[in-house]
Design an enzyme around this catalytic site. Structure first.
Site, PDB file in Angstrom:
ATOM      1  N   VAL A  69       0.891  -1.058  -0.111  1.00  0.00           N
ATOM      2  CA  VAL A  69      -0.035  -0.060   0.114  1.00  0.00           C
ATOM      3  C   VAL A  69       1.017   1.129  -0.042  1.00  0.00           C
ATOM      4  CG1 VAL A  69      -0.134   0.199   2.428  1.00  0.00           C
ATOM      5  CG2 VAL A  69      -2.085   1.035   0.912  1.00  0.00           C
ATOM      6  N   TYR A  70       2.037   1.018   0.358  1.00  0.00           N
ATOM      7  CA  TYR A  70       3.137   2.383   0.650  1.00  0.00           C
ATOM      8  C   TYR A  70       3.242   2.847  -0.991  1.00  0.00           C
ATOM      9  CZ  TYR A  70       3.981   0.862   5.307  1.00  0.00           C
ATOM     10  OH  TYR A  70       3.722   0.550   6.590  1.00  0.00           O
ATOM     11  N   GLY A  71       2.746   3.874  -1.184  1.00  0.00           N
ATOM     12  CA  GLY A  71       3.038   4.553  -2.627  1.00  0.00           C
ATOM     13  C   GLY A  71       2.287   3.607  -3.649  1.00  0.00           C
ATOM     14  N   VAL A  72       1.354   2.920  -3.254  1.00  0.00           N
ATOM     15  CA  VAL A  72       0.506   2.096  -4.182  1.00  0.00           C
ATOM     16  C   VAL A  72       1.274   1.436  -4.910  1.00  0.00           C
ATOM     17  CG1 VAL A  72      -1.589   1.868  -5.661  1.00  0.00           C
ATOM     18  CG2 VAL A  72      -1.256   4.139  -4.351  1.00  0.00           C
ATOM     19  N   ASN A  88       6.830   1.327  -3.015  1.00  0.00           N
ATOM     20  CA  ASN A  88       7.615   1.156  -1.987  1.00  0.00           C
ATOM     21  C   ASN A  88       8.294  -0.458  -2.418  1.00  0.00           C
ATOM     22  OD1 ASN A  88       8.136   0.276   1.367  1.00  0.00           O
ATOM     23  ND2 ASN A  88       8.749   2.357   0.410  1.00  0.00           N
TER      24      ASN A  88
END
Length: 117
Positions: A62-65, A68
């Protein structure tokens, strides 16, 4: 001031023989939530973290879609044997998951971060 690696105690994971450092490196800010990302600075930070002995890294799709894990993938490919990787999945942005088993499998394989740990 000189930089030196710090002795970080290990913790056993559950009832297994697997151990991981008690302190870790959270990579979320390299891709999301704190402003624009800079991949060159992030790669330099990853290299420095490893050099200083930080070997427990945390990420999530989910980090940076997805950015990451894509950011970490080339570094992990070269240094996978040195990194204990923690990742999470299940936080969904902009898509609906209908098959959680398939999503779980793809979450650990599609960005090239799957390993033996």
């Amino acid at each position: 001031m000189s930089k030196a690696s710090l002795p970080i105690p290990l913790r056993r994971i559950g009832n297994s023989d697997v151990t991981a450092p008690a302190l870790g490196f959270g990579a979320m800010g390299m891709s999301d939530y704190y402003g624009p990302h800079d991949d060159d600075k992030s790669h330099a930070t990853l290299a420095e973290a490893l050099k200083l002995g930080c070997t427990f890294w945390d990420t999530a799709d989910v980090y940076g879609v997805g950015h990451n894990e894509e950011l970490l993938a080339p570094f992990l490919k070269e240094h996978r044997d040195k990194i204990f990787l923690c990742t999470k999945f299940g936080v969904i942005r902009k898509k609906q998951v209908t098959d959680w088993d398939e999503y779980g499998k793809s979450a650990v394989t599609q960005r090239g971060i799957r390993g033996d740990r």
